[in-house]
Design an enzyme around this catalytic site. Structure first.
Site, PDB file in Angstrom:
ATOM      1  CE  LYS A   1      -1.695   2.765   3.022  1.00 53.34           C
ATOM      2  NZ  LYS A   1      -1.374   4.012   2.274  1.00 53.34           N
TER       3      LYS A   1
ATOM      4  CD  GLU B   1      12.658   4.413   8.253  1.00 56.64           C
ATOM      5  OE1 GLU B   1      12.575   5.428   9.096  1.00 56.64           O
ATOM      6  OE2 GLU B   1      12.610   4.440   7.438  1.00 56.64           O
TER       7      GLU B   1
ATOM      8  CB  CYS C   1      12.701   9.203   8.769  1.00 58.76           C
ATOM      9  SG  CYS C   1      11.178   8.861   8.006  1.00 58.76           S
TER      10      CYS C   1
ATOM     11  CD  GLU D   1      10.795  13.227  11.727  1.00 56.01           C
ATOM     12  OE1 GLU D   1       9.566  12.772  11.687  1.00 56.01           O
ATOM     13  OE2 GLU D   1      11.574  12.623  11.189  1.00 56.01           O
TER      14      GLU D   1
HETATM   15  C1  SIN Z   1      13.373   7.911   4.966  1.00 53.63           C
HETATM   16  O1  SIN Z   1      13.168   9.039   5.261  1.00 53.63           O
HETATM   17  O2  SIN Z   1      12.759   7.156   5.806  1.00 53.63           O
HETATM   18  C2  SIN Z   1      14.508   7.040   4.109  1.00 53.63           C
HETATM   19  C3  SIN Z   1      15.688   8.119   3.871  1.00 53.63           C
HETATM   20  C4  SIN Z   1      16.944   7.146   3.576  1.00 53.63           C
HETATM   21  O3  SIN Z   1      16.679   6.033   2.945  1.00 53.63           O
HETATM   22  O4  SIN Z   1      17.918   7.800   3.535  1.00 53.63           O
END
Ligand code: SIN
Length: 496
Positions: A189, A265, A299, A400
Site C-alpha cells: 500500500k 521505520e 526521517c 521533527e
Molecule cells: C527515510 O526518510 O525514511 C529514508 C531516507 C533514506 O533512506 O535515507
C-alpha cells in the site's frame, strides 16, 4: 538561448499513456466498488490523474492472489528469484527518466533527486538478489549419537508493505527486495499522495517476468479499510511500515489480534553535531546535504544542528551564505534545488515551529516565510530558513520539523551535547563532525541511535542496516540483516 521548460506539457506527456489501476495478479483493474481518487501535483496543485481507489474487497482479493502465488514463489530456486530481481533493477534504471519525472510530478522533489532515488531504489533489488543466494541454514552438533539437528530458514509468507510519500520508490524496494528474495509474496500500500511511482513499479515487475500474484499494489485514499483487512487476515504473516511513530504505535496494537511480525521505520529527531575541531567546509556541506535533502522531508534529516561555541559564529555565517544560494521552485525546472512541501499541513507545521522558536528568543538569520504566491504556486514552497540561538525548550528541537528549516544550537562541551542529543524519545539517525579519531569512537558509542554518520551526512545505502532504536522503530532494512525480517527460523531434529 535557453528554452523555458513548460512543466504542464511535461506532465501531460508523462501521463499520456497512464492506465493505472488496482494492481492484482499482474493486471491493473478498477476498484471493486468503482471508486476513484485524485492524485495532484504538490508544486502546482494541478490534478495529475484520477485512479481507482482500493477498498476492503480489493485488499481481500490482493491477499487471495498473494496467498495463491506463495507456494510456487517460495519453492522457486533462490537463484531464479535473484535473476528476476536483477532484471527488475535493470528495467528501473533503463526507465529512470520516466520514473523520475513521474516521481517529481506527484512528490515534488527536484528531478536530480528523483533520478538519484530511482538508482537508490534499484540498488535494493540488486543487493537483495545477492542476499537471496546466501540464505544459509545451520547444522548443530547434537549431544546424542542418534540425532541430527538442523536450522532451516524459510519465507515468512504473505507480507503487507506500507510505504510513505517522501521516497515513493526506494521505500517500496527496500521492503520488496528482501521480501521477494526471501520467497515471500507481497500486498503493498503506497502513500495516498504518491501511488503512481509504486504502480509504475508494478509494470516493471510484469515486464521483468514476475509471476502473477507475487507483487500486488493497492492505491487507496483511505488506509483504514486496507489495514483492517490485512491485520484481521491470518494469511498475512508480517507487516512492514515506514511512517510516523503515532501510526506505528497503532499498528503495534493492531498486530496483536493475529500475532503478526512487524517491522517499523518511524520518525526521528536527528541531531547534527559540529565540534570545534571539525573541518568547517566539510561540516557546512554535510549539514546542508542532510538538512535539505528532499526539502527537509526525510526521517533521517538533521533536525537539530548543534555547533560548539568556538566555531558557532563562523559556521553560522558560512552555512547561511551557502543555504542562501539554494533555488526553490518546481522540481521539473533544472535550476530548482528545493521543491515544494508535500501539502499545506506540512507548511503549517513549518510555520508553527518557526513562530514558536522566534517567540522564545531564536533569531532569524535567513528565510522564515513561504515563497511569494503566484499563479503556479499553491503556497507549498518555503524559503530555506536558518535560525540561530535555538534552545532545547523550543518545539523545533523537540519535534521533527520535516521541512527546510535549520535551527542552530550552541553548546560548550562533549558531555553536554551528548546528553542533549540523547534527550529525545527518538533514535533513528545522528551525525557529528570532528577530526579527533578517539572522539569519533567515544561519541558514536554513546549516541543512542540506530544510524551514525561520523563526518558523513548521507550514510544510507543498500549494503548497510537502516533503522532506529527507542520510538524510531523496530527491525532493520537493508544490509545483510534486512532479509532476516522476512525469514522464519525452523528447527528440525532428525532421529536416525
Ligand atoms: C527515510 O526518510 O525514511 C529514508 C531516507 C533514506 O533512506 O535515507
Amino acid at each position: 538561448m535557453t528554452i523555458p521548460v513548460d512543466t504542464r506539457t511535461i506532465a501531460r506527456q508523462t501521463l499520456a499513456d497512464a492506465a493505472y489501476g488496482v494492481f492484482i495478479d499482474n493486471t491493473f483493474r478498477p476498484a471493486a466498488d468503482g471508486r476513484t481518487f485524485e492524485v495532484t501535483n504538490p508544486a502546482t496543485g494541478d490534478l495529475l490523474v484520477s485512479i481507482p481507489d482500493a477498498g476492503a474487497a480489493d485488499a481481500r482479493a490482493a491477499i487471495d492472489s498473494a496467498a495463491a502465488a506463495l507456494p510456487a514463489w517460495a519453492a522457486l530456486p533462490a537463484q531464479q528469484r535473484a535473476d528476476l530481481l536483477r532484471k527488475a533493477a535493470a528495467l528501473m534504471v533503463e526507465r529512470k527518466e520516466h520514473l523520475a519525472t513521474l516521481m517529481t510530478l506527484e512528490q515534488g522533489k527536484p528531478l536530480t533527486e528523483a533520478r538519484g532515488e530511482i538508482v537508490y531504489a534499484a540498488s535494493f533489488l540488486t543487493w537483495f538478489a545477492g542476499e537471496a543466494e546466501r540464505v544459509y541454514g545451520q547444522i548443530i552438533p547434537a549431544s546424542v549419537a542418534n540425532k541430527r539437528l538442523m536450522v532451516l530458514r524459510q519465507p515468512v509468507g504473505v507480507v503487507a508493505l506500507i510505504t510513505p510519500w517522501n521516497f515513493p520508490s526506494a521505500m517500496l524496494t527496500r521492503k520488496l527486495g528482501p521480501a521477494l528474495a526471501a520467497g515471500c509474496t507481497a500486498v503493498c500500500k503506497p502513500a495516498e499522495q504518491t501511488p503512481l511511482s509504486a504502480l509504475e513499479l508494478g509494470r516493471v515487475f510484469i515486464d521483468a517476468g514476475f509471476p502473477p500474484g507475487v507483487v500486488n499494489i493497492l492505491p487507496c485514499s483511505d488506509p483504514i479499510p486496507f489495514s483492517d483487512v490485512i491485520f484481521a487476515d491470518d494469511r498475512v504473516r508480517k507487516v512492514s511500515f515506514t511512517g510516523s511513530t503515532e501510526v506505528g504505535k497503532i499498528l503495534i496494537r493492531s498486530s496483536a489480534a493475529t500475532v503478526k511480525r512487524i517491522s517499523l521505520e518511524l520518525g526521528g529527531n536527528a541531531p547534527f553535531i559540529i565540534f570545534d575541531d571539525a573541518d568547517l567546509e566539510a561540516a557546512v556541506k554535510g549539514a546542508i546535504a542532510s538538512k535539505f535533502r528532499n526539502n527537509g522531508q526525510t526521517c533521517v534529516c538533521a533536525n537539530r544542528i548543534y555547533v560548539q561555541r568556538g566555531i558557532y559564529d563562523r559556521f553560522s555565517a558560512r552555512f547561511a551564505e551557502e543555504v542562501g544560494k539554494m533555488r526553490v521552485g518546481n522540481g521539473l525546472l533544472p535550476e530548482s534545488v528545493l521543491g515544494p512541501l508535500i501539502d499545506m499541513a506540512a507548511r503549517l507545521k513549518v510555520e508553527r515551529h518557526i513562530s514558536d522558536a522566534l517567540a522564545h528568543g531564536a533569531k532569524l538569520m535567513l528565510g522564515g516565510s513561504a515563497m511569494p504566491d503566484d499563479a503556479n504556486v499553491p503556497g507549498t514552497f518555503w524559503q530555506p530558513t536558518v535560525l540561530t540561538n535555538v534552545r532545547a525548550d523550543m518545539l523545533i528541537t523537540q519535534e521533527e520539523t520535516f521541512g527546510p528549516v535549520a535551527p542552530l544550537i550552541p553548546f560548550e562541551t562533549e558531555e553536554e551535547v551528548i546528553a542533549a542529543a540523547n534527550d529525545t524519545p527518538f533514535g533513528l539517525a545522528a551525525y557529528f563532525y570532528t577530526r579527533d579519531v578517539s572522539r569519533v569512537m567515544r561519541v558514536a558509542e554513546r549516541l543512542e541511535y540506530g544510524i551514525i554518520g561520523a563526518n558523513d551526512a548521507l550514510p544510507s545505502t543498500a549494503q548497510a542496516p537502516f533503522g532506529g532504536v527507542k520510538q524510531s522503530g523496530l527491525g532493520r532494512e537493508g544490509g545483510s540483516v534486512g532479509i532476516d525480517e522476512y525469514l522464519e527460523v525452523k528447527y528440525l531434529s532428525l532421529g536416525i
